[in-house]
Design an enzyme around this catalytic site. Structure first.
Site, PDB file in Angstrom:
ATOM      1  CD  GLU A   1      33.863  38.015  46.666  1.00 29.70           C
ATOM      2  OE1 GLU A   1      34.026  36.772  46.713  1.00 29.70           O
ATOM      3  OE2 GLU A   1      34.565  38.817  47.296  1.00 29.70           O
TER       4      GLU A   1
ATOM      5  CG  HIS B   1      36.888  35.775  49.167  1.00 24.40           C
ATOM      6  ND1 HIS B   1      36.202  36.845  48.659  1.00 24.40           N
ATOM      7  CD2 HIS B   1      37.559  36.230  50.252  1.00 24.40           C
ATOM      8  CE1 HIS B   1      36.440  37.914  49.404  1.00 24.40           C
ATOM      9  NE2 HIS B   1      37.261  37.575  50.377  1.00 24.40           N
TER      10      HIS B   1
END
Ligand code: SF4
Lengths: 305, 273, 85
Positions: free
Chosen positions: A217, A260
């Site tokens: 990510e 996140h």
């Protein structure tokens, strides 16, 4: 073989009487994992699915007559640091931290202490580790029957910053006939105990593992670190990467965190575009779709022989 | 430039600050005067859970003393509870999350729904999104993957969401209603990576109920439902009953997103004829 | 938040309690205790159904375990089947 866990691996659950921990204990036992004890201060003498509960890690090791190999820590954020310190100081060598929202300073302290004691931390903010049909440490894959559906034994090591995507990717590999040696949910926070590059030497040394799939990510330096590691170590293992969060590269998304805690674009280095370029420069293809992973892996494996 | 790593286990000591400054070539009284400033900055960073602590510029006066002309500090959100006394001192209200932008009505409403019920976690954002396809998606990594998949296939998401931790029916319903109430949203795509904790049937009930409560036909409104995993058999029964197109894990996240995009595009073509 | 829509009840789940146990105060207390989503309540010694919570039913069958066989029925309105002992 596999990495981190094995047939005889024993572990405890710290915070075992919490709601999520009770489920996780059930799931791990059903999967065949050796959960040998639990800790919740003040609850000594109770049992959770037949697992004895103690007040301290010290009591567990006394009762067992040995130090368990690992501990799954699932206690509230304010108490996590102390629980992890306790496990490490009492000699536990693998600590999986499930808890989310732990302040970074605490994580940095835990990682430093683990280093000094020769222990390893996985997480925080992760679902744990699974060696298909051998051992599951943490909530990864869910109930034993669901985990069995997604994960099968094989030659691919999986590492992922997203717990859920560890299962989605493994399930996709399984459907394509590619089993997994070990799948690790490494955690989604800005600071984690073990990064891709820090876990690579374990897979490298594992005979069962023939290739690696990573889920990545935007945010942080972990992918750059992996690229450097691959270049410097002449790894025998082909790696295929998937990058989620490409949409975060757009200007309006700067400084916003998605998914996140560690997934945030603050500088140019954090963007998906930049990371993809770095990974590809290190010979790691980055696919755009999860369903492209199996073919990319087979390509890489075929190219190797 | 001077650089140095500090241990987090012990209070940053003065000598480390001195070493770092000495690397820049500074010596004499400048070194001894600057050292405590850097040491205190390092301690402040650690003690107050900063992710960034910066003095820039630092000026030297004619008498040799240093003054900070400007400074920038960022505190980590996770540490706010334990840093409450400092934040109170500074007059930072507990509700002021210091976001880089003002939250929208959608974002505020989703937050309110989330905090009203402890079961599960939902998050919603629409800053930077202005499309016509509502997304009711999860979880962390799944949402990132699916948002990319929609955009890469020509879809225009109206928002971003994350569902996780097994939300209640009313929470899933509340989230879907908020998405459906956004301007220009006609259809929603309900998608997640394989779930093991969140229940397929509970989310299915939630999103269908949202349609019914808004007097919309679930079969028309839900472009695709792709959530494989826990309780999927039960979930699929509900979806079938209401004529909602659904798929299991054999249909990839990419493909599911593609089907949703195709549906909304077909509709537009039909509408413009 | 303004009210922008109606709120529906019992779209997916209906729970029925036999008349024979409806006035059993002890059982009412027990049902209220076991149901994880508060579908049962005690109302002046009677078993009461909290209609606004019906759709939250997680099909755990704890209410069936707590009551005499056949006295509590959990109906799945979406497929016409029911949970009963
Ligand atoms: S099945 Fe479980 S959730 Fe449903 S009414 Fe009975 S006790 Fe409540």
């Amino acid at each position: 073989m596999s990495v981190l866990l094995s047939e005889d691996f024993t572990f405890i659950v710290q915070g075992i009487t919490g709601r999520e921990a009770v489920n996780l204990t059930r799931e791990c036992l059903d999967y065949g994992s050796k959960v040998v004890g639990g800790v919740t201060p003040g609850r000594k003498g109770r049992e959770v699915h037949g697992v004895p509960v103690f007040d301290t890690v010290e009591q567990v090791t006394e009762a067992l007559g040995y130090v368990p190999d690992g501990s799954v820590v699932t206690v509230p954020p304010a108490f996590t640091k102390d629980a992890v310190f306790e496990a490490i100081v009492r000699g536990v060598k693998l600590v999986v931290i499930v808890t989310e929202r732990i302040p970074r300073r605490d994580v940095a302290e835990m990682v430093e202490l683990a280093d000094r004691y020769g222990a390893r931390i996985i997480g925080p903010n992760c679902l744990g580790v699974i060696v298909p049909e051998v051992c599951k440490m943490g909530g990864i894959g869910g109930p034993a029957k669901d985990a069995a559906k997604a994960y099968t034994p094989g030659a691919i090591g999986v590492m992922s910053r997203s717990g859920g995507m560890t299962t989605e990717i493994s399930s996709t590999l399984t459907a394509a006939g590619l089993g997994q040696s070990t799948a690790i949910s490494i955690g989604g926070d800005a600071i984690i105990g073990s990064t891709y590059a820090e876990l690579m030497p374990l897979f490298e040394a594992d005979e069962q593992t023939e290739g690696i799939v990573i889920y990545t990510e935007p945010g942080g330096r972990m992918e750059a670190q992996l690229s450097e590691w691959v270049k410097e170590n002449d790894s025998r293992l082909p790696i295929v990467a998937f990058m989620a969060g490409r949409f975060m590269d757009s200007e309006e998304m700067k400084g916003m965190s998605f998914g996140h805690a560690g997934t945030i674009v603050e500088g140019k280095e954090d963007t998906a575009t930049e990371k993809i370029a770095r990974l590809e420069a290190a010979g790691i293809p980055v696919v755009e779709r999860i369903d492209e992973i199996p073919d990319a892996v087979k390509d890489k494996l075929g190219a190797k022989v | 430039m001077g650089r140095g790593h500090l241990s987090n286990l012990v209070e940053p000591p003065d000598f480390r600050a001195k070493e770092v400054i000495s690397h820049t070539g500074l010596t004499g009284s400048e070194l001894t005067r600057a050292t405590p400033i850097l040491a205190r900055l390092a301690r402040l960073m650690r003690d107050y859970d900063m992710t960034l602590a910066e003095i820039n510029p630092l000026a030297r006066l004619a008498d040799g003393s240093f003054v900070a002309l400007d400074a920038h500090m960022e505190m980590e959100n996770e540490a706010r509870p334990r840093q409450r006394p400092l934040l109170d001192d500074l007059g930072v209200d507990p509700t002021d999350m210091r976001e880089p932008y003002e939250p929208s009505a959608f974002e505020r409403n989703v937050k309110a729904i989330d905090s009203a019920d402890h079961r599960g976690v939902i998050q919603g954002k629409d800053h930077g999104f202005s499309g016509n396809l509502g997304l009711v998606i999860g979880a962390g990594g799944g949402s990132l993957t699916l948002t990319d998949a929609v955009r890469s296939q020509g879809g225009r998401p109206a928002n971003y969401t994350e569902i996780g931790g097994n939300p209640s029916v009313s929470k899933a319903c509340g989230l879907a209603k908020e998405v459906l109430s956004k301007d220009g949203v006609e259809k929603i795509a309900v998608m997640m990576s394989i779930v093991s904790n969140t229940r397929v049937d509970i989310v299915a009930r939630g999103v269908i109920k949202a349609c019914l409560e808004l007097d919309k036909d679930p079969g028309e409104t839900i472009a695709i439902f792709r959530i494989p995993g826990a309780w999927e058999e039960e979930g699929f029964k509900i979806l079938e009953r209401y004529g909602v197109e659904y798929c299991d894990r054999s249909v990839s996240m990419w493909e599911a997103a593609g089907r949703a995009v195709a549906k909304i595009q077909e509709e537009q073509v039909a509408g413009s004829r | 938040m303004e009210a922008r829509s109606k709120e529906l009840e019992a779209v997916f789940i209906e729970v029925e309690v036999d008349a024979s146990i409806a006035t059993d105060a002890e059982l009412a207390r027990k049902l209220a205790e076991v149901c994880p989503v508060d579908i049962f309540a005690t109302d002046d010694g009677h078993v009461a159904i909290v209609r606004s919570n019906l759709d939250e039913c997680v099909l755990c069958e704890l209410c069936l375990d707590a009551a005499p066989d056949g006295t509590v029925r959990v109906k799945k309105l979406y497929d016409g089947t029911e949970l009963v002992r």
